[in-house]
Design a protein around this motif. Structure first.
Motif, PDB file in Angstrom:
ATOM      1  N   ALA A 224       0.998  -1.168  -0.031  1.00 14.08           N
ATOM      2  CA  ALA A 224       0.146   0.029  -0.568  1.00 14.08           C
ATOM      3  C   ALA A 224       1.074   0.802   0.343  1.00 14.08           C
ATOM      4  N   ASN A 225       1.747   1.382   0.624  1.00 11.07           N
ATOM      5  CA  ASN A 225       3.081   2.253   0.663  1.00 11.07           C
ATOM      6  C   ASN A 225       3.313   2.134  -0.430  1.00 11.07           C
ATOM      7  N   MET A 226       3.860   1.394  -0.935  1.00 12.14           N
ATOM      8  CA  MET A 226       4.356   2.177  -2.718  1.00 12.14           C
ATOM      9  C   MET A 226       3.678   2.173  -3.752  1.00 12.14           C
ATOM     10  N   ASP A 227       2.100   1.969  -3.691  1.00 11.53           N
ATOM     11  CA  ASP A 227       0.799   1.899  -4.321  1.00 11.53           C
ATOM     12  C   ASP A 227       0.945   3.451  -4.261  1.00 11.53           C
ATOM     13  N   LEU A 228       1.793   3.894  -3.537  1.00  4.44           N
ATOM     14  CA  LEU A 228       1.598   5.875  -3.369  1.00  4.44           C
ATOM     15  C   LEU A 228       2.454   6.522  -4.648  1.00  4.44           C
ATOM     16  N   LEU A 229       3.563   5.107  -4.419  1.00  4.05           N
ATOM     17  CA  LEU A 229       4.518   6.420  -5.649  1.00  4.05           C
ATOM     18  C   LEU A 229       3.993   6.246  -7.184  1.00  4.05           C
ATOM     19  N   GLY A 230       4.789   7.143  -7.627  1.00  3.51           N
ATOM     20  CA  GLY A 230       4.723   7.547  -8.952  1.00  3.51           C
ATOM     21  C   GLY A 230       3.819   8.487  -9.526  1.00  3.51           C
ATOM     22  N   ASP A 231       3.614   8.833 -10.852  1.00  2.00           N
ATOM     23  CA  ASP A 231       3.116   9.895 -11.811  1.00  2.00           C
ATOM     24  C   ASP A 231       1.757   9.969 -11.237  1.00  2.00           C
ATOM     25  N   GLU A 232       0.938   8.797 -11.600  1.00  2.16           N
ATOM     26  CA  GLU A 232      -0.148   8.393 -11.279  1.00  2.16           C
ATOM     27  C   GLU A 232      -0.310   7.570 -10.645  1.00  2.16           C
ATOM     28  N   PRO A 233      -0.274   7.565  -9.200  1.00  2.00           N
ATOM     29  CA  PRO A 233      -0.354   6.319  -8.270  1.00  2.00           C
ATOM     30  C   PRO A 233      -1.463   5.825  -8.156  1.00  2.00           C
ATOM     31  N   LEU A 234      -1.796   4.461  -7.970  1.00  2.00           N
ATOM     32  CA  LEU A 234      -3.303   4.011  -7.480  1.00  2.00           C
ATOM     33  C   LEU A 234      -3.763   4.376  -5.833  1.00  2.00           C
ATOM     34  N   LEU A 235      -3.135   5.402  -5.386  1.00  2.00           N
ATOM     35  CA  LEU A 235      -3.935   6.173  -4.727  1.00  2.00           C
ATOM     36  C   LEU A 235      -3.072   7.668  -5.174  1.00  2.00           C
ATOM     37  N   ALA A 236      -3.983   8.544  -4.755  1.00  7.56           N
ATOM     38  CA  ALA A 236      -3.414  10.102  -4.652  1.00  7.56           C
ATOM     39  C   ALA A 236      -3.303  11.097  -3.801  1.00  7.56           C
ATOM     40  N   LEU A 237      -2.838  10.792  -2.331  1.00  3.88           N
ATOM     41  CA  LEU A 237      -3.006  12.382  -1.823  1.00  3.88           C
ATOM     42  C   LEU A 237      -3.250  12.929  -2.040  1.00  3.88           C
ATOM     43  N   ASP A 238      -2.920  13.875  -2.921  1.00  9.41           N
ATOM     44  CA  ASP A 238      -3.229  15.194  -2.553  1.00  9.41           C
ATOM     45  C   ASP A 238      -4.055  16.160  -3.759  1.00  9.41           C
ATOM     46  N   ASP A 239      -5.361  15.462  -3.561  1.00 11.25           N
ATOM     47  CA  ASP A 239      -6.024  15.330  -4.597  1.00 11.25           C
ATOM     48  C   ASP A 239      -7.028  16.573  -3.672  1.00 11.25           C
ATOM     49  N   PRO A 240      -6.723  17.524  -3.760  1.00  6.10           N
ATOM     50  CA  PRO A 240      -7.157  18.425  -3.181  1.00  6.10           C
ATOM     51  C   PRO A 240      -8.904  18.639  -3.164  1.00  6.10           C
ATOM     52  N   LEU A 241      -9.763  17.667  -3.951  1.00  5.95           N
ATOM     53  CA  LEU A 241     -11.167  17.753  -3.510  1.00  5.95           C
ATOM     54  C   LEU A 241     -11.528  16.673  -2.338  1.00  5.95           C
ATOM     55  N   TRP A 242     -10.547  15.831  -2.324  1.00 14.96           N
ATOM     56  CA  TRP A 242     -10.503  14.165  -1.206  1.00 14.96           C
ATOM     57  C   TRP A 242      -9.761  14.994  -0.217  1.00 14.96           C
ATOM     58  N   PRO A 243      -9.320  15.832   0.876  1.00 14.19           N
ATOM     59  CA  PRO A 243      -7.652  15.878   1.463  1.00 14.19           C
ATOM     60  C   PRO A 243      -8.166  14.603   2.772  1.00 14.19           C
ATOM     61  N   ILE A 244      -6.639  14.671   3.209  1.00 13.24           N
ATOM     62  CA  ILE A 244      -6.557  13.162   4.402  1.00 13.24           C
ATOM     63  C   ILE A 244      -6.320  14.019   5.341  1.00 13.24           C
ATOM     64  N   TYR A 245      -6.976  14.640   6.315  1.00 14.40           N
ATOM     65  CA  TYR A 245      -7.333  14.917   7.439  1.00 14.40           C
ATOM     66  C   TYR A 245      -6.143  14.236   8.174  1.00 14.40           C
ATOM     67  N   THR A 246      -4.718  14.741   8.679  1.00 22.09           N
ATOM     68  CA  THR A 246      -4.094  14.472  10.184  1.00 22.09           C
ATOM     69  C   THR A 246      -3.397  15.357  10.860  1.00 22.09           C
ATOM     70  N   VAL A 247      -1.999  14.324  11.627  1.00 19.79           N
ATOM     71  CA  VAL A 247      -1.533  15.711  12.692  1.00 19.79           C
ATOM     72  C   VAL A 247      -0.658  15.933  12.585  1.00 19.79           C
ATOM     73  N   ASP A 248      -0.337  17.493  11.859  1.00 17.29           N
ATOM     74  CA  ASP A 248       1.102  18.183  11.889  1.00 17.29           C
ATOM     75  C   ASP A 248       2.390  17.821  12.733  1.00 17.29           C
ATOM     76  N   SER A 249       3.789  17.012  12.351  1.00 19.00           N
ATOM     77  CA  SER A 249       4.347  16.644  13.255  1.00 19.00           C
ATOM     78  C   SER A 249       5.037  18.285  13.904  1.00 19.00           C
ATOM     79  N   VAL A 250       4.788  18.528  12.936  1.00 17.13           N
ATOM     80  CA  VAL A 250       5.458  20.269  13.168  1.00 17.13           C
ATOM     81  C   VAL A 250       6.851  20.215  13.463  1.00 17.13           C
ATOM     82  N   GLN A 251       6.911  19.257  11.966  1.00 17.77           N
ATOM     83  CA  GLN A 251       8.694  19.410  11.883  1.00 17.77           C
ATOM     84  C   GLN A 251       8.864  20.254  10.385  1.00 17.77           C
ATOM     85  N   PRO A 252      10.919  20.954  10.164  1.00 11.01           N
ATOM     86  CA  PRO A 252      10.838  21.632   9.004  1.00 11.01           C
ATOM     87  C   PRO A 252      10.720  21.314   7.733  1.00 11.01           C
ATOM     88  N   PRO A 253      10.590  21.728   6.788  1.00 15.11           N
ATOM     89  CA  PRO A 253      10.187  20.945   5.369  1.00 15.11           C
ATOM     90  C   PRO A 253      11.582  20.556   4.948  1.00 15.11           C
TER      91      PRO A 253
END
Lengths: 370, 392
Positions: free
Chosen positions: B255-284
């Motif tokens: 499932a982690n590998m499925d996130l990789l690539g130009d058109e991944p099986l599961l896109a994390l950066d879809d603005p219409l379907w954001p995935i909410y999480t906790v900010d790790s409060v880490q620098p870039p």
């Protein structure tokens, strides 16, 4: 430090980064890949257990409100104390409105009502990983009226223009204050941060208001050096003062040195408005070296010696070098950017080549489409 | 309490022992995933994006990390006087109370919570699946078909059918029968563990099931078969998007590998379907002079001086110069020493790999797992120690 409160003055410094500060105060200028300038001083105060913080807002403060919201991201969204935005004076036509003490004066209530005995006043134009517990201990131990934080800079440093220098005696007493000095051997560079008793601050603000003479609150302190016990405290650690586009560029690029990256980000956490960006994504032939990359970026091209803020898109065949790309910049295929600063929402079309120089980076203002 | 049309309950109490050492200190839904998330973020974000605002999260095994994550992640988004996200752990009652004995029993023990909202429907979800799904569609189908229960199903490869509950359905999607982990399946439509029930009917079955001493008090094994046996109107809702049960080391890694690539099986950066999480409060993330990255997903706060290829790095990871990380998942704050080589591995949170180590084999199809407990062990090993393990 339950007995120390903070005031962040975002009024004193506007227009200094040219187009970057036309529509926003210096306090909300993006810096360091995912932050705004104010995050550093604000986080420093929070990390020093200062939990009553007032922010003197300039007239243009929409971006400040948008960034800070309730202060929850800095753990300041509280029932008691927390974050208070102090609005600018009502009438900008009133005499002296452009001076910071006028802003202080119209928010005297906030100071009077706060239960803390001491105040640290700071500006948002200085970047660092701040901890005020030692300076505060120093302040109370030497029973100073005012303690000014400073750092030593090599003589003739590029950060010297328009700065304030302190002449310091052997006992750490400030003997003279120089505003906008010409070159000299004095290298004690004032960080725009000083702490004092709340009552004294109120008194100084009222003096300014009554005399209507000084151009800034700190000038009054300098005028009363003889009557006040003003001490200087040498603040250690990496500090960057942002006062012009060139210093903005230079201090941003310094962050690409992992040593400075660690010094600035690791001793205490730097908080910012939290966003749910996806992790940065590298695709296909992506190549990134010497770069600072924030969440939500998608990189297919080559990035070297550059800083990429949130959601920057670098398409195939594109080369980004020595550049700073702010949130939502999109660079299409086979473009080439060198020594360029893109403000938010800039679009660069395919094949475009833009070059600035190290001394004079090319600046593209917010929303530019090329 | 305000009446709700639908209340969601998320089953998040399981340990997930097949995830091996990744769940020794936290529940499976709290395992870090995909560069900055935890597994449960997907289900909770689906709820929020589907405009469901009343969610109960049933926790039991090592709930602390999970609880903190839910409270700082989705909870502020859902904060309102009428709904919200609630952590539901087992609690003491007049008759003493007990641990959750099974998925159905967990919901049974929280009947009072659901009853407060007198919902028409209850949506039962799992906290350990990776997918993006708009639950409004399954609810809509449930309504239109006037179903008593609707089960979301997906086509799985025939070879995997023995791992799932398999549905046999008619042309109208009506479920005829259900086989739990069949040897000779007649269909490859697997239950995704996503159920919509009419609450009054489900409540009735939960009360009856509780009295059965032989029952495993499980939705898949007991409640669903019983309802089918009683001829209840039960329909399948076929789902065609990406869905992964990350219950095993292999599926978690995949499932982690499925996130990789130009058109991944599961896109994390879809603005219409954001995935909410906790900010790790880490620098870039900081990539140094020698860093090389291609095909990677990298979280905040990472320092990369080595070569990262086709891998997922969670926040705060440090890859020293000369190190090579390939086809791997590096959990938060792990450190890979200079010139070490990591192939097809999952490196646990906070683990320090010494210099010149070799973990996993490029030729090996099995995934090597270095759990959190290995941190000390690896740290004290000699610099040139070679580590090449089978599935750990």
């Amino acid at each position: 430090m339950g007995n120390l409160m903070g005031i962040i003055n975002t009024v004193e410094s506007s227009q200094i980064l040219r187009e970057m500060t036309l529509h926003r105060p210096l306090a909300t200028v993006p810096f360091g890949g995912k932050y705004r300038m104010i995050d550093f001083i604000l986080s420093g105060m929070v990390n020093s257990a200062i939990d009553n913080i007032g922010i003197l807002a300039p007239y243009q403060h929409r971006s400040l409100l948008d960034h800070l919201r309730s202060g929850r991201d800095w753990q300041l969204g509280r029932k008691k104390d927390g974050l208070t935005l102090l609005p600018p004076p009502y009438d900008p036509k009133e005499k002296g409105f452009e001076f910071d003490w006028h802003h202080f004066h119209s928010n005297l209530d906030f100071l009077q009502k706060s239960r803390q005995e001491f105040v640290i006043v700071a500006s948002a134009g200085v970047i660092g990983n701040f901890d005020f517990s030692l300076p505060f201990r120093f302040h109370t131990e030497v029973k100073a009226d005012i303690t000014c934080l400073y750092q030593k800079q090599p003589s003739g440093d590029q950060d010297c223009p328009n700065c304030i220098l302190l002449d310091i005696g052997n006992d750490n007493r400030v003997t003279a204050i120089q505003f906008n000095p010409s070159q000299g051997d004095n290298t004690n560079f004032f960080l725009g941060m000083f702490m004092l008793r709340k009552g004294l601050l109120i008194q100084l603000i009222q003096t300014c208001f009554a005399e209507n003479a000084a151009d800034c609150l700190f000038r009054v302190i300098s005028n009363h050096l003889q009557q006040l016990k003003v001490y200087a405290y040498l603040y250690p650690g990496h500090i960057a003062r942002i006062h012009c586009l060139h210093s903005y560029y230079r201090h941003s690029m310094d962050l690409l040195d992992p040593q400075i990256w660690r010094e600035l980000f690791q001793p205490g956490k730097i908080y910012t408005k939290s966003k749910d960006e996806a992790p940065a994504k590298y695709v296909g032939q992506a190549k990134a070296t010497n770069a600072l990359v924030a969440g939500g970026c998608s990189i297919k091209g080559t990035v070297d010696h550059s800083i990429l803020f949130h959601r920057v898109i670098v398409d195939e065949g594109t080369h980004i070098k020595n550049s700073i790309l702010m949130p939502n910049t999109a660079v299409a295929k086979n473009a080439c950017l060198e020594h360029v600063i893109c403000d938010k929402d800039v679009r660069i079309s395919a094949g475009i080549c833009l070059k600035g120089s190290r001394e004079n980076p090319l600046f593209l203002k917010k929303g530019t489409v090329i | 309490m305000q009446k709700k049309e639908c209340v969601a309950v998320v089953l998040a109490g399981g340990r997930g022992s097949r995830l091996n050492t990744l769940t020794t200190t936290l529940a499976k839904p709290a395992v870090p995933f995909g560069g900055r998330y935890r597994i449960i973020d997907f289900t909770l974000s689906n709820c929020y994006n589907s405009q469901l605002d009343t969610i109960g999260v049933l926790t039991q095994y090592r709930p602390f990390a999970l609880q903190c994550h839910v409270e700082d992640g989705i909870a502020p988004e859902l904060a309102s006087c009428t709904g919200g996200v609630f952590i539901l752990s087992p609690y003491l009652k007049d008759d003493g109370g007990e641990w959750y004995k099974g998925t159905a029993n967990a919901v049974y023990q929280n009947i009072d919570f659901i009853d407060q909202y007198s919902p028409r429907y209850v949506l039962v979800l799992s906290g350990d699946h990776i997918y993006k799904m708009d639950y409004r569609f399954i609810l809509q189908q449930h309504r239109l078909k006037q179903a008593e229960a609707t089960i979301s199903v997906i086509h799985v490869p025939w070879k995997d059918t023995s791992r799932f509950g398999i549905m046999n359905i008619g042309d109208d999607f009506r479920i005829h029968d259900f086989e739990e982990k069949p040897q000779n399946p007649r269909s490859n439509l697997a239950s995704m563990g996503i159920y919509v029930f009419n609450w009054p009917i489900l409540k009735q079955y939960l009360l009856a099931d509780e009295k059965e001493t032989e029952s495993g008090h499980d939705f898949g094994k007991n409640i669903i078969p019983q309802m089918l046996q009683d001829g209840r109107k039960m329909f399948a809702y076929p789902f065609t998007g990406y869905w992964k049960d990350v219950g095993t080391v292999e599926s978690f890694w995949q499932a982690n590998m499925d996130l990789l690539g130009d058109e991944p099986l599961l896109a994390l950066d879809d603005p219409l379907w954001p995935i909410y999480t906790v900010d790790s409060v880490q620098p870039p993330q900081c990539l140094t002079e020698a860093a090389i990255t291609s095909q990677a997903l990298i979280g905040d706060g990472c320092i990369v001086a080595g070569h990262v290829d086709h891998s997922v790095l969670l926040p705060g990871v440090c890859i020293a110069s000369g190190a090579i990380v390939k086809n791997s998942v590096i959990m938060p704050n792990a450190k890979i020493g200079a010139n070490s080589r990591i192939f097809g591995a999952i490196i646990g949170s906070g683990v320090s790999i010494a210099e010149n180590c070799c973990i996993g084999c490029s030729s090996n199809e099995k995934i090597t797992v270095i759990g959190e407990h290995a941190a000390h062990l690896l740290h004290s090993k000699a610099a040139d120690d070679i580590l090449c393990r089978e599935d750990g």
